[in-house]
Design an enzyme around this catalytic site. Structure first.
Site, PDB file in Angstrom:
ATOM      1  N   THR A   1       6.427  -3.834  10.784  1.00 15.04           N
ATOM      2  CA  THR A   1       6.654  -2.217  10.728  1.00 15.04           C
ATOM      3  C   THR A   1       5.090  -2.106  10.859  1.00 15.04           C
ATOM      4  O   THR A   1       4.868  -0.655  11.236  1.00 15.04           O
ATOM      5  CB  THR A   1       7.400  -1.483  10.498  1.00 15.04           C
TER       6      THR A   1
ATOM      7  N   GLU B   1       3.100  -5.989  23.000  1.00 11.41           N
ATOM      8  CA  GLU B   1       3.481  -4.741  23.657  1.00 11.41           C
ATOM      9  C   GLU B   1       2.796  -4.234  24.098  1.00 11.41           C
ATOM     10  O   GLU B   1       1.403  -4.354  24.574  1.00 11.41           O
ATOM     11  CB  GLU B   1       3.006  -3.817  22.310  1.00 11.41           C
TER      12      GLU B   1
ATOM     13  N   ARG C   1       2.100  -4.423  12.663  1.00 11.91           N
ATOM     14  CA  ARG C   1       1.201  -4.343  13.882  1.00 11.91           C
ATOM     15  C   ARG C   1       1.952  -5.886  14.382  1.00 11.91           C
ATOM     16  O   ARG C   1       1.855  -6.637  13.354  1.00 11.91           O
ATOM     17  CB  ARG C   1      -0.137  -4.726  13.546  1.00 11.91           C
TER      18      ARG C   1
ATOM     19  N   ARG D   1      -3.920  -9.213  -0.846  1.00  8.27           N
ATOM     20  CA  ARG D   1      -4.589  -9.823  -1.675  1.00  8.27           C
ATOM     21  C   ARG D   1      -5.255  -9.542  -2.433  1.00  8.27           C
ATOM     22  O   ARG D   1      -5.567 -10.362  -3.036  1.00  8.27           O
ATOM     23  CB  ARG D   1      -6.049  -9.365  -0.068  1.00  8.27           C
TER      24      ARG D   1
ATOM     25  N   GLY E   1       1.011  -1.119   0.000  1.00 10.92           N
ATOM     26  CA  GLY E   1       0.125  -0.036  -0.049  1.00 10.92           C
ATOM     27  C   GLY E   1       1.230   1.134   0.229  1.00 10.92           C
ATOM     28  O   GLY E   1       2.258   1.162   0.132  1.00 10.92           O
ATOM     29  N   ARG E   2       0.732   2.262   0.196  1.00  9.22           N
ATOM     30  CA  ARG E   2       1.437   3.536   1.356  1.00  9.22           C
ATOM     31  C   ARG E   2       2.826   3.069   1.366  1.00  9.22           C
ATOM     32  O   ARG E   2       3.724   4.087   0.280  1.00  9.22           O
ATOM     33  CB  ARG E   2       0.413   4.793   1.387  1.00  9.22           C
ATOM     34  N   ILE E   3       2.638   2.724   2.720  1.00 11.19           N
ATOM     35  CA  ILE E   3       3.789   2.173   3.376  1.00 11.19           C
ATOM     36  C   ILE E   3       4.904   1.482   2.486  1.00 11.19           C
ATOM     37  O   ILE E   3       6.058   2.111   2.266  1.00 11.19           O
ATOM     38  CB  ILE E   3       3.477   1.776   4.627  1.00 11.19           C
TER      39      ILE E   3
ATOM     40  N   HIS F   1       7.739   0.478  18.324  1.00  8.84           N
ATOM     41  CA  HIS F   1       6.578   0.928  17.935  1.00  8.84           C
ATOM     42  C   HIS F   1       6.894   2.372  17.499  1.00  8.84           C
ATOM     43  O   HIS F   1       5.449   3.646  17.984  1.00  8.84           O
ATOM     44  CB  HIS F   1       5.258   0.591  18.648  1.00  8.84           C
ATOM     45  N   ILE F   2       8.119   2.835  16.576  1.00 10.17           N
ATOM     46  CA  ILE F   2       8.338   4.112  16.288  1.00 10.17           C
ATOM     47  C   ILE F   2       7.885   4.985  14.814  1.00 10.17           C
ATOM     48  O   ILE F   2       8.075   5.226  14.917  1.00 10.17           O
ATOM     49  CB  ILE F   2       9.651   5.219  16.950  1.00 10.17           C
ATOM     50  N   GLY F   3       7.297   4.149  14.680  1.00  9.44           N
ATOM     51  CA  GLY F   3       7.094   4.898  12.888  1.00  9.44           C
ATOM     52  C   GLY F   3       6.631   5.534  12.604  1.00  9.44           C
ATOM     53  O   GLY F   3       6.888   7.061  11.539  1.00  9.44           O
TER      54      GLY F   3
HETATM   55  C1  DGY Z   1      -0.173   3.808  12.404  1.00 14.29           C
HETATM   56  O1  DGY Z   1      -0.719   4.506  13.134  1.00 14.29           O
HETATM   57  O2  DGY Z   1      -1.488   2.613  12.721  1.00 14.29           O
HETATM   58  C2  DGY Z   1       0.473   3.760  13.703  1.00 14.29           C
HETATM   59  O3  DGY Z   1       1.278   2.012  14.349  1.00 14.29           O
HETATM   60  C3  DGY Z   1       0.167   3.816  15.564  1.00 14.29           C
HETATM   61  O4  DGY Z   1      -0.676   3.053  15.880  1.00 14.29           O
END
Ligand code: DGY
Length: 326
Positions: free
Chosen positions: A237, A268, A239, A179, A156-158, A287-289
């Site tokens: 990165t 977490e 979940r 998918r 997707g975007r990321i 979890h600092i994405g």
């Molecule tokens: C998101 O925006 O989904 C980040 O993982 C923070 O929860």
């Protein structure tokens, strides 16, 4: 009387400013701790709109008690903490904050990849432990990324930005599995669609960027790791719930795969005695994405604008259950 909005945690001021400028009455939950379930239910009952965080569990019982809510606007792109089906049953729009955090999150995936391939976190720890004694010709060797195959799970975007970073920096060959095919992203990134087993078999680096859904929950387990290259690196990165952490630890200990980079863990927060933290070929972040000033400001702005746009035009900007509007 003006509509009341509860913001469930202190977030960048822009959210409160915009909501107030739009004539809404805003309460921001003070302090640096998430609201408890009881606090959330109690306070949500007094407002019309909720600006939530991914640490708030908005399940069916929550929506049964708070069916009066006009809208839930989440300060996150992921919304696996929200029972969207239940919200939809009660005709409550649910919004998220895509795009504004994509580059920041992809940067963390890219950073983890480099950190793992050169054992950076481990080497840093050696210095802290007084273990930097001399130049070592044969110890702590990593591997180079040029020309490797990057497999994206969830283009997707990321994932697309991660693909572009890896192609641009290292000329990587990019394959992906979703998918359904993403023709736009294929055009943008030159990524080639493959089935899941091919992704596992051919990726030197497998980077997870999909949402946590019933289909992806625990997907990366023993069985899946056993199909990956022994020399491969697993990056997550997205979940933590997408991988089985016990199986991941085992796969690394048995050298079923070579390394791992995680910004999300399962569960977490990760405990300080987790064996992953002592492994040379592993890098873990808390979890600092989306943790850049730009991304968090963008998320606060969009989360507020979704509520404002809903009240002003009947339509939020980024809604995940658009059916409720029809
Ligand atoms: C998101 O925006 O989904 C980040 O993982 C923070 O929860």
């Amino acid at each position: 009387m003006s509509k009341k909005v509860l913001v469930t945690r202190i977030i960048p001021n822009i959210a409160e400013d915009l909501l107030k400028q739009a004539g809404l009455a805003v309460t921001v939950w003070p302090g640096d701790k998430s609201m408890t379930k009881e606090e959330l239910v109690q306070h949500a009952q007094k407002v019309n709109a909720l600006l939530s965080l991914s640490s708030n569990k908005l399940d069916r019982p929550f929506f049964e008690t708070c069916k009066h809510l006009d809208i839930v606007s989440q300060f996150a792109v992921g919304f696996d903490n929200i029972d969207v089906g239940a919200a939809t049953d009660f005709k409550i729009p649910v919004c998220n904050t895509p795009d504004v955090l994509s580059a920041a999150t992809a940067d963390v995936a890219f950073g983890l990849l480099i950190a793992v391939s050169r054992k950076m976190f481990y080497n840093h720890k050696l210095i802290l432990q007084g273990e930097w004694k001399q130049f070592e010709p044969l110890k702590n060797l990593g591997f180079e990324l040029t020309g490797k195959t990057l497999g994206i799970f969830g283009l997707g975007r990321i994932g697309s930005i991660m693909a572009q970073r890896c192609k641009g920096a290292y000329g990587m060959n990019v394959i992906y599995h979703n998918r359904s095919r993403n023709a736009y992203a294929e055009k943008e990134t030159g990524a080639q669609y493959v089935d899941f087993d091919t992704l596992l078999r051919e990726s030197d680096i497998l980077s997870v960027h999909s949402a946590l859904t019933p289909q992806t929950k625990g997907l990366f387990d023993k069985h899946v790791f056993s199909k990956m290259k022994k020399t491969s690196v697993f990056i997550n990165t997205a979940r933590g719930g997408i991988h089985n952490e016990t199986d991941l630890i085992e796969a690394l200990q048995n050298q079923t795969i070579w390394g791992a980079g995680l910004d999300v863990t399962n569960p977490e927060p990760m405990l300080a005695n987790n064996p992953l933290l002592d492994m040379p070929n592993v890098a873990v972040l808390p979890h600092i994405g989306s943790a850049t000033l730009e991304a968090r400001t963008g998320m606060a702005r969009l989360a507020a604008e979704n509520i404002i746009s809903f009240y002003q035009n009947g339509k939020p900007i980024t809604i995940v259950n658009p059916d409720v509007l029809s």
